[in-house]
Design a protein around this motif. Structure first.
Motif, PDB file in Angstrom:
ATOM      1  N   ASP A  47       0.816  -1.225   0.000  1.00 19.51           N
ATOM      2  CA  ASP A  47       0.000   0.000   0.000  1.00 19.51           C
ATOM      3  C   ASP A  47       0.840   1.261   0.000  1.00 19.51           C
ATOM      4  O   ASP A  47       1.895   1.316   0.633  1.00 19.51           O
ATOM      5  CB  ASP A  47      -0.901   0.027   1.238  1.00 19.51           C
ATOM      6  N   GLY A  48       0.332   2.277  -0.659  1.00 25.81           N
ATOM      7  CA  GLY A  48       0.964   3.573  -0.604  1.00 25.81           C
ATOM      8  C   GLY A  48       0.696   4.242   0.728  1.00 25.81           C
ATOM      9  O   GLY A  48      -0.412   4.160   1.255  1.00 25.81           O
ATOM     10  N   VAL A  49       1.702   4.892   1.266  1.00 33.40           N
ATOM     11  CA  VAL A  49       1.592   5.573   2.558  1.00 33.40           C
ATOM     12  C   VAL A  49       1.594   7.087   2.375  1.00 33.40           C
ATOM     13  O   VAL A  49       0.741   7.784   2.901  1.00 33.40           O
ATOM     14  CB  VAL A  49       2.751   5.158   3.485  1.00 33.40           C
ATOM     15  N   ALA A  50       2.585   7.586   1.637  1.00 32.78           N
ATOM     16  CA  ALA A  50       2.728   9.024   1.453  1.00 32.78           C
ATOM     17  C   ALA A  50       3.543   9.296   0.199  1.00 32.78           C
ATOM     18  O   ALA A  50       4.391   8.488  -0.183  1.00 32.78           O
ATOM     19  CB  ALA A  50       3.405   9.665   2.661  1.00 32.78           C
ATOM     20  N   SER A  51       3.275  10.424  -0.410  1.00 32.30           N
ATOM     21  CA  SER A  51       3.976  10.799  -1.634  1.00 32.30           C
ATOM     22  C   SER A  51       4.246  12.292  -1.627  1.00 32.30           C
ATOM     23  O   SER A  51       3.457  13.069  -1.066  1.00 32.30           O
ATOM     24  CB  SER A  51       3.125  10.422  -2.854  1.00 32.30           C
ATOM     25  N   GLY A  62      -5.300   7.566   4.091  1.00 30.53           N
ATOM     26  CA  GLY A  62      -6.180   7.960   5.181  1.00 30.53           C
ATOM     27  C   GLY A  62      -5.742   7.413   6.527  1.00 30.53           C
ATOM     28  O   GLY A  62      -5.966   8.044   7.565  1.00 30.53           O
ATOM     29  N   SER A  63      -5.098   6.261   6.512  1.00 32.12           N
ATOM     30  CA  SER A  63      -4.718   5.618   7.768  1.00 32.12           C
ATOM     31  C   SER A  63      -3.554   6.302   8.481  1.00 32.12           C
ATOM     32  O   SER A  63      -3.344   6.084   9.677  1.00 32.12           O
ATOM     33  CB  SER A  63      -4.368   4.147   7.515  1.00 32.12           C
ATOM     34  N   GLY A  66      -2.205  12.913   9.272  1.00 34.67           N
ATOM     35  CA  GLY A  66      -2.220  13.544  10.586  1.00 34.67           C
ATOM     36  C   GLY A  66      -1.210  12.973  11.554  1.00 34.67           C
ATOM     37  O   GLY A  66      -0.931  13.572  12.596  1.00 34.67           O
ATOM     38  N   ARG A  67      -0.660  11.811  11.218  1.00 31.42           N
ATOM     39  CA  ARG A  67       0.345  11.178  12.088  1.00 31.42           C
ATOM     40  C   ARG A  67       1.720  11.101  11.418  1.00 31.42           C
ATOM     41  O   ARG A  67       2.746  11.206  12.097  1.00 31.42           O
ATOM     42  CB  ARG A  67      -0.106   9.756  12.451  1.00 31.42           C
ATOM     43  N   PHE A  68       1.744  10.917  10.110  1.00 30.22           N
ATOM     44  CA  PHE A  68       2.998  10.795   9.371  1.00 30.22           C
ATOM     45  C   PHE A  68       3.246  12.053   8.552  1.00 30.22           C
ATOM     46  O   PHE A  68       2.299  12.687   8.070  1.00 30.22           O
ATOM     47  CB  PHE A  68       2.961   9.603   8.426  1.00 30.22           C
TER      48      PHE A  68
END
Length: 125
Positions: A47-51, A62-63, A66-68
């Motif tokens: 899964d993609g986390v951030a880009s 979405g998961s 706000g945290r990463f």
């Protein structure tokens, strides 16, 4: 040849923090490019986390929103992922990726082109 080496993984308690780094060499980025973090837990999808693109625009799953926080230092050819308020469900192998061709906007699709070997993140309660 492009080399991407992740570091900074390890173990953390729920609620804790970790900072991942990805050193990139040999990459000749397109004028419009993206870098990203992906993850895969055992038995789960990749899964993609951030880009983040070359303009600094970002997107997050979405998961983790706000945290990463994803960031990049182009002078050092390094990508970062600051992970706060970690949860057990964040446990996974984390991979950094960079786009092979033009990237018009940050995204989490699995079509970047270059990836590292990964760094393990384990979060326990």
């Amino acid at each position: 040849q492009v080399h991407m080496v992740e570091s900074g993984g390890g173990s953390a308690l729920a609620g804790g923090s970790l900072r991942l780094s990805c050193a990139v060499s040999g990459w000749v980025p397109d004028s419009r490019n993206c870098m990203g973090w992906f993850r895969q837990a055992p038995g789960k999808d990749y899964d993609g986390v951030a880009s983040i693109d070359n303009y600094g625009r970002t997107v997050y799953s979405g998961s983790v929103k706000g945290r990463f926080t994803i960031s990049r230092d182009n002078a050092k050819n390094t990508l970062y992922l600051e992970m706060n308020d970690l949860k057990p469900e964040d446990t996974a192998m984390y991979y950094c990726e960079a786009t092979r061709g033009p990237c018009w906007a940050p995204h989490l699709r699995r079509d970047y082109g270059y990836a590292g070997q990964g760094t393990q993140v384990t979060v326990s309660v």
